[in-house]
Design an enzyme around this catalytic site. Structure first.
Site, PDB file in Angstrom:
ATOM      1  N   LYS A   1       0.829  -1.213   0.000  1.00 50.45           N
ATOM      2  CA  LYS A   1       0.000   0.000   0.000  1.00 50.45           C
ATOM      3  C   LYS A   1       0.864   1.265   0.000  1.00 50.45           C
ATOM      4  O   LYS A   1       2.062   1.189   0.292  1.00 50.45           O
ATOM      5  CB  LYS A   1      -0.928  -0.016   1.223  1.00 50.45           C
ATOM      6  CG  LYS A   1      -0.199  -0.058   2.553  1.00 50.45           C
ATOM      7  CD  LYS A   1      -1.124  -0.500   3.686  1.00 50.45           C
ATOM      8  CE  LYS A   1      -0.383  -0.476   5.000  1.00 50.45           C
ATOM      9  NZ  LYS A   1      -1.142  -1.167   6.058  1.00 50.45           N
TER      10      LYS A   1
ATOM     11  N   ARG B   1     -10.121  -0.903  15.823  1.00 57.24           N
ATOM     12  CA  ARG B   1     -10.147  -0.033  14.642  1.00 57.24           C
ATOM     13  C   ARG B   1     -11.103  -0.697  13.660  1.00 57.24           C
ATOM     14  O   ARG B   1     -12.299  -0.533  13.803  1.00 57.24           O
ATOM     15  CB  ARG B   1      -8.713   0.154  14.097  1.00 57.24           C
ATOM     16  CG  ARG B   1      -8.589   1.268  13.090  1.00 57.24           C
ATOM     17  CD  ARG B   1      -7.171   1.449  12.585  1.00 57.24           C
ATOM     18  NE  ARG B   1      -6.609   0.214  12.008  1.00 57.24           N
ATOM     19  CZ  ARG B   1      -5.411   0.110  11.470  1.00 57.24           C
ATOM     20  NH1 ARG B   1      -4.600   1.156  11.438  1.00 57.24           N
ATOM     21  NH2 ARG B   1      -4.982  -1.028  10.953  1.00 57.24           N
TER      22      ARG B   1
ATOM     23  N   TYR C   1      15.104  30.256   6.748  1.00 55.66           N
ATOM     24  CA  TYR C   1      13.871  30.963   7.096  1.00 55.66           C
ATOM     25  C   TYR C   1      13.757  31.167   8.600  1.00 55.66           C
ATOM     26  O   TYR C   1      13.992  30.246   9.384  1.00 55.66           O
ATOM     27  CB  TYR C   1      12.653  30.158   6.634  1.00 55.66           C
ATOM     28  CG  TYR C   1      12.394  30.248   5.149  1.00 55.66           C
ATOM     29  CD1 TYR C   1      12.119  31.476   4.545  1.00 55.66           C
ATOM     30  CD2 TYR C   1      12.419  29.106   4.367  1.00 55.66           C
ATOM     31  CE1 TYR C   1      11.873  31.549   3.185  1.00 55.66           C
ATOM     32  CE2 TYR C   1      12.163  29.177   3.000  1.00 55.66           C
ATOM     33  CZ  TYR C   1      11.893  30.406   2.416  1.00 55.66           C
ATOM     34  OH  TYR C   1      11.647  30.479   1.072  1.00 55.66           O
TER      35      TYR C   1
ATOM     36  N   MET D   1      11.272  24.108   1.177  1.00 56.60           N
ATOM     37  CA  MET D   1      10.550  23.222   0.264  1.00 56.60           C
ATOM     38  C   MET D   1      11.506  22.401  -0.601  1.00 56.60           C
ATOM     39  O   MET D   1      11.282  21.224  -0.853  1.00 56.60           O
ATOM     40  CB  MET D   1       9.615  24.044  -0.638  1.00 56.60           C
ATOM     41  CG  MET D   1       8.707  23.178  -1.487  1.00 56.60           C
ATOM     42  SD  MET D   1       7.704  24.139  -2.632  1.00 56.60           S
ATOM     43  CE  MET D   1       6.573  24.953  -1.521  1.00 56.60           C
TER      44      MET D   1
HETATM   45  C1  LIG Z   1      -0.248  -2.136   6.613  1.00 59.74           C
HETATM   46  C2  LIG Z   1      -0.754  -3.470   7.050  1.00 59.74           C
HETATM   47  C3  LIG Z   1       0.132  -4.515   7.310  1.00 59.74           C
HETATM   48  C4  LIG Z   1       1.632  -4.355   7.268  1.00 59.74           C
HETATM   49  O1  LIG Z   1       2.093  -3.676   8.414  1.00 59.74           O
HETATM   50  P1  LIG Z   1       3.664  -3.504   8.687  1.00 59.74           P
HETATM   51  O2  LIG Z   1       3.718  -2.983  10.058  1.00 59.74           O
HETATM   52  O3  LIG Z   1       4.153  -2.529   7.668  1.00 59.74           O
HETATM   53  O4  LIG Z   1       4.259  -4.844   8.515  1.00 59.74           O
HETATM   54  C5  LIG Z   1      -0.409  -5.746   7.627  1.00 59.74           C
HETATM   55  N1  LIG Z   1      -1.736  -5.931   7.703  1.00 59.74           N
HETATM   56  C6  LIG Z   1      -2.621  -4.937   7.470  1.00 59.74           C
HETATM   57  C7  LIG Z   1      -4.077  -5.209   7.569  1.00 59.74           C
HETATM   58  C8  LIG Z   1      -2.158  -3.673   7.145  1.00 59.74           C
HETATM   59  O5  LIG Z   1      -3.037  -2.687   6.917  1.00 59.74           O
END
Ligand SMILES: *Cc1c(COP(=O)(O)O)cnc(C)c1O
Length: 359
Positions: free
Chosen positions: A36, A131, A255, A303
């Site tokens: 992701k 969550r 800055y 930047m």
């Molecule tokens: C992002 C994610 C992972 C991976 O997490 P890491 O800490 O980067 O290994 C695994 N399972 C789910 C559901 C995630 O959203």
């Protein structure tokens, strides 16, 4: 004069090395490699194509999954938060994408859909992170509904997510694992719980599918550690010195003039800034690697540039390569200075950063 602009040098051998090490920590589990947020900033397609042994890929957005399919990736892809709109179900089916189900809306949408091919579903249970996930008491209803639906490919996979796995001393993880075991004991299904920290610290969380993200990229998910034996950073973020200047004692730099030199020195200006994803909140003293030594960041991050104190005796020149993190300077360390986590630094890399393969 050819100066390199901000460049993320990606070492695919390091990625393969990390993949092998992860698999060796959990030899019997299948690996859902998490890609992701543009492969944690490393490049979605680049990383996917460099993981030929992964059993599946995990993404958070349907667009990420479609980008992988468009790039010719045929492996299973799982949407880790499921789909966000009912219309997406047809897209999932048409592109052979798997989905997590974590709420009633998703369940109803799947059950009521009219699909030619059934969807592969991962049912997410909340075991204590609070969550995403169905409540434990909902498991039996969800399981019944999914097992009886003609729109669902059998068998489903059961999963949950760990909230505190990066801390070996935290008993919440044992509680989550115990609850997951209790809830799923009678169901002869594949199960999945471990993220990177679970892979490293909690072997009892591995089950049939592990889901490493950060560790694949060679970065430690453990707040207490910098570096894990045998794990190599995949990204080295570099740019070059575009100016070396002598400044007098008392000169204010950058800055707001927030850093004032105590003595005369040479400062270097490096072509990287928050427009490239370098954290604006990195304070004075954040280490930067140049010609094999660490020099401190001084003044505010701009930047497109940062300034460093090279020292009065320094011999660095315009054009010299500067490393912001990666080989020789762990991103975990920079994250501590910037009061954030390596995850955020990596996925904040912006589009104007060039991506180059390590030689
Ligand atoms: C992002 C994610 C992972 C991976 O997490 P890491 O800490 O980067 O290994 C695994 N399972 C789910 C559901 C995630 O959203």
């Amino acid at each position: 004069m050819t100066l390199h602009t901000a460049t993320a040098v990606i070492d695919l051998d390091a990625l393969s090395n990390n993949y092998r090490l992860i698999q060796s920590l959990s030899p019997n589990a299948k690996v859902l490699a998490v890609l992701k947020a543009n492969g944690y900033g490393h490049g979605l397609e680049l990383i996917a194509k460099a993981l030929p042994n992964a059993d599946a890929f995990g993404v958070a957005r349907i667009d990420e999954a479609l980008a992988l399919r468009a790039a010719g990736i045929v492996k299973p892809i799982v949407l880790l938060e499921g789909f966000f709109a009912e219309e997406d179900i047809d897209t999932l089916a048409a592109n052979n994408l798997q989905t997590i189900v974590h709420n009633e809306q998703q369940l109803a949408a799947i059950v009521n859909a009219n699909l030619d091919v059934p969807l592969k579903v991962w049912l997410k249970i909340d075991t204590g992170m609070h969550r995403l996930g169905i409540n434990p008491e909902q498991l039996s209803d969800f399981y019944q509904a999914l097992s009886q639906s003609k729109n669902v490919q059998q068998p489903i996979v059961l999963m949950s997510h760990l909230g505190c796995a990066d801390d070996k001393a935290n008993t919440a993880t044992t509680q989550q694992i115990t609850l997951f075991d209790e809830l799923t004991a009678d169901l002869p299904l594949e199960k999945s719980l471990a993220n990177s920290a679970g892979v490293l610290l909690w072997p009892e969380s591995h089950y049939q599918w592990i889901r490493p993200g950060l560790l694949l990229y060679g970065v430690s998910p453990l707040s207490t550690d910098v570096g894990i034996d045998g794990i190599l950073p995949v990204m080295t973020l570099q740019s070059s010195l575009i100016a070396v200047r002598e400044i007098a004692a008392g000169a204010a730099v950058g800055y707001g003039g927030t850093w004032i030199s105590e003595k005369s020195t040479r400062i270097g200006v490096v072509a990287i800034g928050y427009g490239d994803g370098y954290p604006r909140h990195a304070p004075n003293g954040t280490p930067v690697l140049i010609n094999g030594r660490r020099v401190p960041l001084i003044g505010r991050v701009s930047m497109d540039m940062i300034t460093v104190d090279l020292g009065a005796e320094s011999e660095d020149n315009v054009g010299d390569i500067t490393t912001l993190w990666g080989k020789g300077l762990a991103v975990e360390e920079v994250a501590v200075f910037a009061t954030t986590i390596p995850y955020e630094l990596l996925c904040n890399i912006t589009r104007r950063v060039h991506v180059q393969l390590a030689k």
